[in-house]
Design an enzyme around this catalytic site. Structure first.
Site: not given
Length: 338
Positions: A103, A283-287, A308
């Site tokens: 990442q 978690y996808l929002a962070d990515q 986060h």
């Protein structure tokens, strides 16, 4: 000479994401940075092996000069050079997350002078990091819509705490960007349950699948037995395919925690996602923040902006001339670029 950006590693959630995002953005923009208080919000602050591997990987890929790149360091100075495509291999030396190292460096390779392959050895099924299947089945199809083409392959599983896993990604430079619009999830098409086992009795997986099936109508139920030498380990996943997006949720099994309790944790997480009309999980929002910022446009909805997510946005806004807008409406938060 570009200005040095000063970052406080204790801001927001105070974890490793601040460092990883800064490394990515520094390589892309050519802006040097200094960070103090690295992972100040964690029980064991400073650089762990996973973070140090990310720093060394970034250094090799762009020919950077670095100060403070050692285990336990809470201060780092990073002066990037030119990003170069190529064939890279990095070893974490622990069960630290392979995907978090990837990442860090892959966004820079979207802008490299040619195609690249990056292979990382370490942990693949880590309770605090996205597994390779999440990257492969959820994130990469969305990146492809944006115009980013990369393909991740899990070559060998490595469960916490032993590690020993291997993940590789092939990536091509971006020709042009498209705007991603993820405002609505749409109707659910199907749900798939999956359990990975390595050196763990099969009845554990059967009980975990039964717990999932007791709460959701599963279109598929899969149990994968891995070679014993890749364990011991156990991961339970549930994939939600909707009209506009596929999301994937997972829980890593722990010693002395029953199969039913492990699967119930996953059930609760998926129920929280389905209780909101938001398209994107936490978690996808962070990515999605970094690629969306590089495009300079787009939007997605998430149930609640995590600490986060907010921290990641703050770091991105230090390096790029973009400003994010978060608006709460109809029980969701709409995240867009002004």
């Amino acid at each position: 000479m570009k200005r040095m950006i000063a970052l406080d590693g204790a801001q927001g959630e105070g974890g490793g994401q601040i460092l990883r995002s800064a490394l990515s953005l520094s390589m892309i923009t050519g802006q040097p940075f200094t960070i103090t208080g690295i992972r100040a919000g964690r029980a064991k602050p400073g650089l762990l092996r996973q973070h140090l591997t990310a720093v060394k990987a970034a250094t090799e890929i762009c020919g950077a000069t670095v100060e403070g790149a050692e285990l336990g360091s809470q201060r780092l100075v990073f002066r990037p050079g030119t990003v170069r495509g190529g064939d890279y291999r990095f070893a974490i030396g622990s069960a630290g997350s392979c995907t978090l190292v990837l990442q860090t460096v892959l966004p820079a390779l979207w802008f490299a002078d040619g195609p690249s392959r990056v292979e990382v050895s370490g942990g693949t099924d880590n309770p605090s990091a996205p597994p390779a299947d999440f990257i492969r089945r959820v994130l990469e199809p969305l990146l492809a819509k944006i115009g980013i083409h990369q393909q991740t392959t899990l070559l060998r599983h490595g469960f916490y705490p032993a590690g020993g896993g291997v993940v590789a990604t092939e990536v091509s430079p971006v020709a042009s960007f498209n705007t991603l619009q993820l405002g609505e999830r749409g109707n659910i098409v199907q749900m798939r349950g999956e359990v990975l086992l390595a050196g763990v009795p099969r009845h554990v997986a059967e009980r975990e699948i039964a717990t999932l099936a007791g709460s959701f109508s599963l279109h598929e139920q899969n149990i994968h037995n891995l070679p014993r030498d890749q364990g011991p380990g156990n991961t339970v996943s549930l994939e939600v395919e909707s009209e506009n997006i596929t999301e994937r949720f997972f829980v890593v099994g722990e010693k002395r925690v029953s199969a039913e309790v492990v699967a119930a944790q996953l059930v609760q997480e998926v129920k929280r996602y389905l209780a909101s009309p938001a398209a994107v999980g936490e978690y996808l929002a962070d990515q999605l923040v970094l690629p969306m910022a590089l495009v300079g446009a787009g939007e997605f909805t998430v149930a609640h902006p995590s600490c986060h997510l907010l921290t990641n946005i703050a770091v991105v806004e230090r390096f790029l001339q973009v400003r994010f807008c978060l608006i709460e409406t109809d029980g969701v938060t709409r995240v867009s670029i002004k």
